[in-house]
Design a protein around this motif. Structure first.
Motif, PDB file in Angstrom:
ATOM      1  N   ASP A 183     -25.502  -4.249  -6.911  1.00 32.54           N
ATOM      2  CA  ASP A 183     -24.282  -4.513  -7.666  1.00 32.54           C
ATOM      3  C   ASP A 183     -23.543  -5.734  -7.097  1.00 32.54           C
ATOM      4  N   GLU A 184     -23.488  -5.864  -5.770  1.00 36.53           N
ATOM      5  CA  GLU A 184     -22.863  -7.031  -5.131  1.00 36.53           C
ATOM      6  C   GLU A 184     -23.627  -8.311  -5.451  1.00 36.53           C
ATOM      7  N   HIS A 234     -22.906  -9.325  -9.177  1.00 34.80           N
ATOM      8  CA  HIS A 234     -21.560  -9.831  -9.435  1.00 34.80           C
ATOM      9  C   HIS A 234     -21.250 -11.108  -8.654  1.00 34.80           C
ATOM     10  N   THR A 235     -21.995 -11.387  -7.591  1.00 35.11           N
ATOM     11  CA  THR A 235     -21.709 -12.574  -6.783  1.00 35.11           C
ATOM     12  C   THR A 235     -22.608 -13.751  -7.126  1.00 35.11           C
ATOM     13  N   PHE A 258     -17.266 -13.639  -1.412  1.00 31.53           N
ATOM     14  CA  PHE A 258     -18.291 -12.779  -0.824  1.00 31.53           C
ATOM     15  C   PHE A 258     -18.436 -13.047   0.662  1.00 31.53           C
ATOM     16  N   PRO A 296     -26.777  -6.763   1.183  1.00 36.00           N
ATOM     17  CA  PRO A 296     -25.891  -6.572   0.027  1.00 36.00           C
ATOM     18  C   PRO A 296     -26.543  -5.649  -1.010  1.00 36.00           C
ATOM     19  N   ALA A 308     -17.977 -10.258   3.499  1.00 35.68           N
ATOM     20  CA  ALA A 308     -19.337  -9.708   3.620  1.00 35.68           C
ATOM     21  C   ALA A 308     -19.516  -8.962   4.931  1.00 35.68           C
TER      22      ALA A 308
END
Length: 547
Positions: A174-175, A178-179, A161, A171, A165
């Motif tokens: 969704d980011e 998932h991160t 990320f 962010p 980034a």
């Protein structure tokens, strides 16, 4: 008369057909509504489980969406003490959390004290484990290596990320998911979300391997137990039992005596499911409970329709009886008029004929004309008096009546009129009373005429008894006539009603007893009858004594 009977049968058949139709409709409606209710309950059994699931996992949803993101608010500065306090609130409010692992992470070149690290310069200084009602456990080597995989996976996500980034924007959700989240069965790992300026620093830091600066990050892993969830059965009317079972749980229901449905839990509890069971009897009780108001409404509609049918039948029956009475009245009244009119016409034709008539013949025809005119006048007076009584257009003229003299007058008149009529009377303890002699005379005349008319030849007898009864005087007229059936005794006082027998086929319009009843009621009295078929009748007239 045959046409009226056919009309009645047709009407009765129509009402019967209507009753059969609504009864069949009721049965069909009950069956359909019951089946629809059963289908509706079955559909709810399959669909309402989502509501139970939502209420059951609501604490988990709050924990995932609200409590876990609180870690970000510390901006990586959590230490063992503050992590312990945070974990204590988690254990208190979310009993399905069994353990909390706190990773004290640093970003920069790995130090000699780091337990493990990745190639991107992200390393762990220490790991703390917290349990409910237990002290923390710090930096155990076996524990650290047993959880190395969780750290490596989250560190890899973070380094990827950071490398890509875009620090010009925040962010996306969704980011973030998932991160900074790692959700696996019975476990959630979370890494605090760095600010944009921190990400720019991390990008610069990771590009220069010789830098000695270090920056802190916090990571926590929550180990969960699905059995710590409290099942909230919001629909006990549908589900007898709701349990948390592994997804592979599938017991056999050999007899098919119960209904089963299930729904998988989300997120970290995806290896578990809510297992819903209910016996067929339980669901049947719920179906019956829900069907009860529907059945009651259907039954009320049926009763309403039956009531309408009964009212229609009653009205048809009453209308038919009224029609029959009117038909008989017109028929008999016509005959009553036709006979004297025919006799008068014949006598008049003879009087105006060319043939010479003797004095004896003229007197004979004159007598006939006089008698027939009296009959017509009597019939018209009776109809007129009946109408006046119904309209209350006459008044009662109370006079003192000598009972013995009054009765003797009518008995002597009837003995002359009907020589074969045997008449007797008795008077008990009363000699005078006050009433209207004309109206009372009409009552006597009608009842005495009836006694003679409806008696067998050779049994034309009438016994009159007069007695006081408190403040009333009672007249009893007892004959040995043909009598009447019990079911007809309530109708004989109705206007135009005639009992079907050989004595009233001609010469009766059904007004005599109805006229008597109107007279008695008008004089504030009462008239009743007690009769036995082929034995005789007793008419009892009760009138006030007056003063």
């Amino acid at each position: 008369m045959k046409a009226q009977k056919n009309l009645y049968r047709k009407s009765f058949s129509l009402i019967t057909a209507f009753l059969v139709l609504i009864t069949v409709s009721l049965v069909v409606a009950v069956i359909i509504s019951y089946n629809l209710t059963a289908k509706y309950v079955e559909n709810e059994f399959s669909s309402k489980k989502i509501e139970v699931q939502e209420q059951t996992i609501k604490p988990y949803t709050d924990f995932f969406q609200i409590k876990i993101p609180e870690i970000t608010s510390y901006q990586g500065f959590l230490d063992s003490a503050s992590a312990a306090n945070y974990s204590a609130t988690v254990f208190k409010n979310y009993p399905f959390v069994r353990r909390v692992l706190f990773y004290d992470i640093q970003i920069g070149n790995p130090s000699a004290t780091a337990r493990f690290s990745n190639n991107a310069g992200i390393s762990v200084k220490a790991i703390y484990q917290f349990k409910p009602k237990h002290n923390k456990v710090k930096g155990l080597k076996d524990m650290a290596w047993s959880n190395a995989e969780d750290f490596r996976e989250m560190a890899l996500k973070l380094s990827n990320f950071i490398s890509v980034a875009d620090t010009s924007r925040l962010p996306t959700q969704d980011e973030i998911f998932h991160t900074f989240y790692n959700v696996t069965p019975d476990k959630i790992s979370y890494l605090n979300i760095p600010r944009r300026e921190d990400i720019r620093i991390y990008q610069s830091l990771l590009k220069h391997e010789n830098t000695k600066a270090f920056y802190k990050q916090n990571m926590m892993t929550f180990l969960l137990d699905a059995h710590g969830l409290k099942v909230k059965n919001t629909h006990p009317e549908l589900y007898q039992q709701v349990t948390i079972q592994p997804v592979v749980y599938d017991p056999l229901d050999v007899e098919g005596a119960r209904k089963i449905t299930e729904v998988t839990l989300p997120g970290a509890f995806s290896n578990f499911k809510l297992y819903f069971t209910a016996t067929n009897e339980h669901l049947k009780r719920e179906i019956d409970r829900r069907f009860l108001p529907i059945g009651a409404i259907v039954l009320l509609i049926y009763i309403f329709l039956v009531l309408i049918s009964w009212l229609i039948y009653r009205n048809l029956n009453v209308n038919l009886k009224v029609f029959k009475l009117q038909y008989d009245f017109i028929n008999n009244f016509t005959h009553e008029f036709k006979t004297p009119v025919s006799v008068i016409k014949i006598a008049g034709s003879n009087l105006k004929g060319d043939a010479e008539l003797s004095e004896r013949q003229r007197r004979h025809y004159g007598k006939i004309l006089d008698e027939e005119a009296d009959k017509l006048n009597e019939l018209m007076n009776k109809l007129l008096s009946f109408t006046q009584l119904e309209n209350r257009s006459i008044t009662v003229k109370r006079e003192e009546i000598d009972i013995r003299e009054f009765v003797n007058g009518y008995i002597n008149t009837f003995k002359i009129k009907y020589p074969d009529f045997k008449l007797e009377y008795t008077i008990d303890e009363v000699t005078r009373f006050y009433s209207d002699p004309v109206l009372l005379g009409s009552i006597f005349q009608n009842l005495m005429e009836n006694a003679y008319k409806y008696s067998h030849p050779g049994k034309k007898e009438l016994f009159i008894n007069i007695r006081p009864d408190k403040r009333n005087i009672v007249f009893s007229f007892t004959d040995k006539g043909i009598g009447m059936a019990r079911y007809e005794q309530g109708d004989v006082f109705k206007k135009f009603y005639r009992i079907e027998n050989q004595y009233n086929q001609n010469g009766s319009v059904g007004l005599g007893l109805a006229f008597c009843k109107e007279l008695v009621n008008f004089m504030d009295g009462e008239i009743t009858v007690d009769s036995k078929l082929n034995i005789g009748s007793t008419f009892i007239v009760t009138l006030p004594l007056g003063h």
